[in-house]
Design a protein around this motif. Sequence first.
Motif, short mmCIF file in Angstrom:
data_model
loop_
_atom_site.label_atom_id
_atom_site.label_comp_id
_atom_site.label_asym_id
_atom_site.label_seq_id
_atom_site.Cartn_x
_atom_site.Cartn_y
_atom_site.Cartn_z
N UNK A 1 1.09 -1.30 -0.01
CA UNK A 1 0.39 -0.55 -0.54
C UNK A 1 0.22 1.35 0.07
N UNK A 2 2.19 1.34 1.09
CA UNK A 2 3.30 2.21 0.89
C UNK A 2 3.32 2.22 0.00
N UNK A 3 4.00 1.61 -1.34
CA UNK A 3 4.82 2.12 -2.46
C UNK A 3 3.45 2.29 -3.88
N UNK A 4 2.32 1.39 -3.55
CA UNK A 4 0.94 1.69 -4.63
C UNK A 4 0.17 2.63 -4.61
N UNK A 5 -0.02 3.58 -3.20
CA UNK A 5 -0.91 3.88 -2.84
C UNK A 5 -2.27 3.35 -2.32
N UNK A 6 -3.01 3.97 -2.27
CA UNK A 6 -4.00 3.26 -1.80
C UNK A 6 -5.63 2.37 -2.46
N UNK A 7 -4.49 0.98 -3.25
CA UNK A 7 -5.79 0.93 -4.00
C UNK A 7 -6.19 -0.39 -3.01
N UNK A 8 -7.01 -1.12 -3.20
CA UNK A 8 -7.86 -2.21 -2.88
C UNK A 8 -6.83 -3.65 -3.00
N UNK A 9 -6.49 -4.35 -1.43
CA UNK A 9 -5.97 -5.68 -1.82
C UNK A 9 -6.28 -6.54 -1.78
N UNK A 10 -6.74 -7.85 -2.22
CA UNK A 10 -7.39 -9.45 -2.29
C UNK A 10 -6.81 -9.68 -1.50
N UNK A 11 -7.20 -10.36 -0.40
CA UNK A 11 -6.66 -11.62 0.75
C UNK A 11 -5.36 -11.89 0.30
N UNK A 12 -4.77 -11.99 -1.27
CA UNK A 12 -3.86 -12.77 -1.54
C UNK A 12 -2.00 -12.18 -1.35
N UNK A 13 -2.45 -11.06 -0.77
CA UNK A 13 -1.86 -10.18 -0.85
C UNK A 13 -0.75 -10.16 0.74
N UNK A 14 -1.12 -10.86 1.52
CA UNK A 14 -1.08 -11.49 2.98
C UNK A 14 0.52 -12.22 3.07
N UNK A 15 0.93 -12.15 2.21
CA UNK A 15 2.63 -13.22 2.46
C UNK A 15 2.27 -14.88 1.90
N UNK A 16 2.29 -15.11 0.95
CA UNK A 16 2.82 -16.98 0.91
C UNK A 16 4.21 -17.25 0.46
N UNK A 17 4.56 -18.15 0.35
CA UNK A 17 5.80 -19.08 0.62
C UNK A 17 6.19 -19.92 -0.61
N UNK A 18 5.38 -19.96 -1.17
CA UNK A 18 5.77 -20.97 -2.04
C UNK A 18 4.63 -21.73 -2.85
N UNK A 19 4.51 -20.60 -3.41
CA UNK A 19 3.85 -20.28 -4.59
C UNK A 19 3.59 -21.19 -5.78
N UNK A 20 3.01 -22.51 -6.32
CA UNK A 20 3.11 -23.23 -7.16
C UNK A 20 2.62 -22.79 -8.39
N UNK A 21 2.87 -23.68 -10.18
CA UNK A 21 1.75 -23.02 -10.80
C UNK A 21 0.61 -23.51 -11.11
N UNK A 22 -0.27 -23.20 -11.38
CA UNK A 22 -1.51 -22.94 -11.57
C UNK A 22 -2.43 -22.12 -10.28
N UNK A 23 -1.67 -21.94 -9.06
CA UNK A 23 -2.32 -21.36 -8.01
C UNK A 23 -2.65 -20.26 -8.09
N UNK A 24 -3.74 -19.41 -7.38
CA UNK A 24 -3.92 -17.66 -7.76
C UNK A 24 -2.64 -17.47 -6.62
N UNK A 25 -2.60 -16.22 -7.58
CA UNK A 25 -2.03 -15.08 -6.71
C UNK A 25 -2.43 -13.65 -7.21
N UNK A 26 -1.91 -12.57 -7.23
CA UNK A 26 -2.01 -11.73 -6.38
C UNK A 26 -1.81 -10.56 -7.63
N UNK A 27 -1.89 -9.92 -8.43
CA UNK A 27 -1.21 -9.05 -9.60
C UNK A 27 -1.87 -7.98 -9.31
N UNK A 28 -1.46 -7.36 -9.90
CA UNK A 28 -1.50 -5.13 -10.21
C UNK A 28 -1.68 -4.56 -11.38
N UNK A 29 -2.09 -4.28 -11.84
CA UNK A 29 -2.73 -4.26 -12.79
C UNK A 29 -2.42 -2.61 -12.84
#
Length: 87
Positions: A14-42
């Motif tokens: 939020x500090x870097x991008x301003x006040x945009x709404x973030x999905x719950x997937x931004x809560x820190x994940x340490x082992x993201x595998x292909x085909x899993x959902x991820x948070x993406x910023x357009x």
Amino acid sequence: CGRFTQTKSQAEVLEELGGIELPPLFLGRYNIAPTQKVAVIHSKQPARAVESLWGFANPRSGAPIINARSETLAERPMFKDLLPENR
């Protein structure tokens, strides 16, 4: 290995991008595998964060594609149309 981490805290994003709404997937994940959902910023204005599936589906087999060779991107039908869009 085909895995990555998304470890910035919601406050840091939020500090870097301003006040945009973030999905719950931004809560820190340490082992993201292909085909899993991820948070993406357009980056198109207004900037927004969305949930997306990681990887491309192979049009022939449906199997996920997570890596591509930079030397052949412009030649491969699956990727050449994505280059102008910086994807």
